[in-house]
Design an enzyme around this catalytic site. Sequence first.
Site, PDB file in Angstrom:
ATOM      1  N   CYS A 145      14.666 -76.463 -44.397  1.00  0.00           N
ATOM      2  CA  CYS A 145      15.164 -75.537 -43.719  1.00  0.00           C
ATOM      3  C   CYS A 145      16.824 -75.524 -43.422  1.00  0.00           C
ATOM      4  CB  CYS A 145      14.604 -75.527 -42.237  1.00  0.00           C
ATOM      5  SG  CYS A 145      15.411 -74.371 -41.038  1.00  0.00           S
ATOM      6  N   CYS A 148      18.171 -74.875 -39.906  1.00  0.00           N
ATOM      7  CA  CYS A 148      18.330 -76.170 -39.146  1.00  0.00           C
ATOM      8  C   CYS A 148      19.094 -77.308 -39.499  1.00  0.00           C
ATOM      9  CB  CYS A 148      16.796 -76.777 -39.040  1.00  0.00           C
ATOM     10  SG  CYS A 148      15.428 -75.480 -39.211  1.00  0.00           S
ATOM     11  N   ASP A 149      19.196 -77.491 -40.799  1.00  0.00           N
ATOM     12  CA  ASP A 149      19.873 -78.890 -41.396  1.00  0.00           C
ATOM     13  C   ASP A 149      21.377 -78.437 -42.010  1.00  0.00           C
ATOM     14  OD1 ASP A 149      17.726 -80.216 -40.327  1.00  0.00           O
ATOM     15  OD2 ASP A 149      16.577 -80.113 -42.116  1.00  0.00           O
TER      16      ASP A 149
END
Length: 332
Positions: A145, A148-149
């Site tokens: 992701c 997200c990261d």
Amino acid sequence: MPDPRNVIILGSGPAGLTAAIYSARANLAPLVLEGELSSTSDQPGGQLMLTTEVENFPGFVDGIQGPELMANFRAQAARFGTEFVQERATRVDMSSRPFKVWTGDPSAPEPSYTAHAVIVATGARSLMLDIEAERRLLGHGLSTCATCDGFFFRGHEIAVVGGGDSAIEEAIFLTKFADRVTIVHRRGELRASKIMQERAFKNDKITFLWHHTVDDLVGEKSLEGAVVRDVRTGETHVLPVTGLFVAIGHRPNSDLFTDLLDMDEAGYLKTVPGRSLTNVVGVFACGDVQDHTYRQAITAAGSGCMAAIDAERWLEAVGDAPETINETPTEW
Ligand code: NAP
């Protein structure tokens, strides 16, 4: 709590546990089927159990570890009387109410649990490369992701695996953080839509490694490289990346509901737009099993709240006769 219960929640990620918090606080004494630790297809606590730092979940100024966040969700749901069992549903019967749910042997004559309402929050899973090193390095350089990261990979050498819209979208997003992003694709042309392809081809920071697959990962504690193989010649070399994003698709965990609940061709459950209602009266769906667009913990949690409120209102509307009502009351 005797059967039939008010509500059974299938799944224990952000959607399921938020539904549990809301329905427990509404005095519905929900039962959550958390999934089984031994199972590879479900992960108690959901996909956040496979991540490390979570920095975009509101309320945590300094971020929080994924497993810690989910432990907090669970403790909050337990505090208001949620009952948990570490079991997974192996069969459901939604043809009449109370709904029947089996865990363990699906051919057993009697269901394990029955309930007037069911909230489906079984989530989705990222497709993975199916190599041994993935489990070790997920959250340590390997991610599924970018939203997200990506932030953690400022200045890193990054590669993205895949040739669909997700891979292109992730690669373009990651160019905000990295000077170079390599898209590793197993064929010589992309599957992604033309417009996304054009964006990727125009982006100076994106390069392509065509006809290659990722066969292995290098690094014990964190990612140091990806072993890539030319599918035409069989030759391998190490791509020196410290960030690798796998974007080869997602699968909703909806097999259990085949022929029971309406789903799209990719298997995502269909809900009434803006609501959590499925085609079966009394069954509600939330989180990634019905969302292929956002797929974030916070959106899953929000939809879990919606499902709990919908279930509560439905139970209240049907009162003492949940078995006999065959339409979803619309006056909510
Ligand atoms: P997808 O379209 O199924 O693409 C998956 C890609 O991964 C394909 O290029 C496939 O290669 C590759 N792949 C699959 N298994 C692999 C493996 N084991 N090893 C290496 N490569 C592998 O999935 P997606 O990109 O997640 O998209 C899913 C759906 O969501 C699509 O309908 C897409 O249009 C949509 N979507 C839209 C947007 C947007 O419009 N902004 C963004 C994301 C997703 P092959 O091409 O060789 O099969």
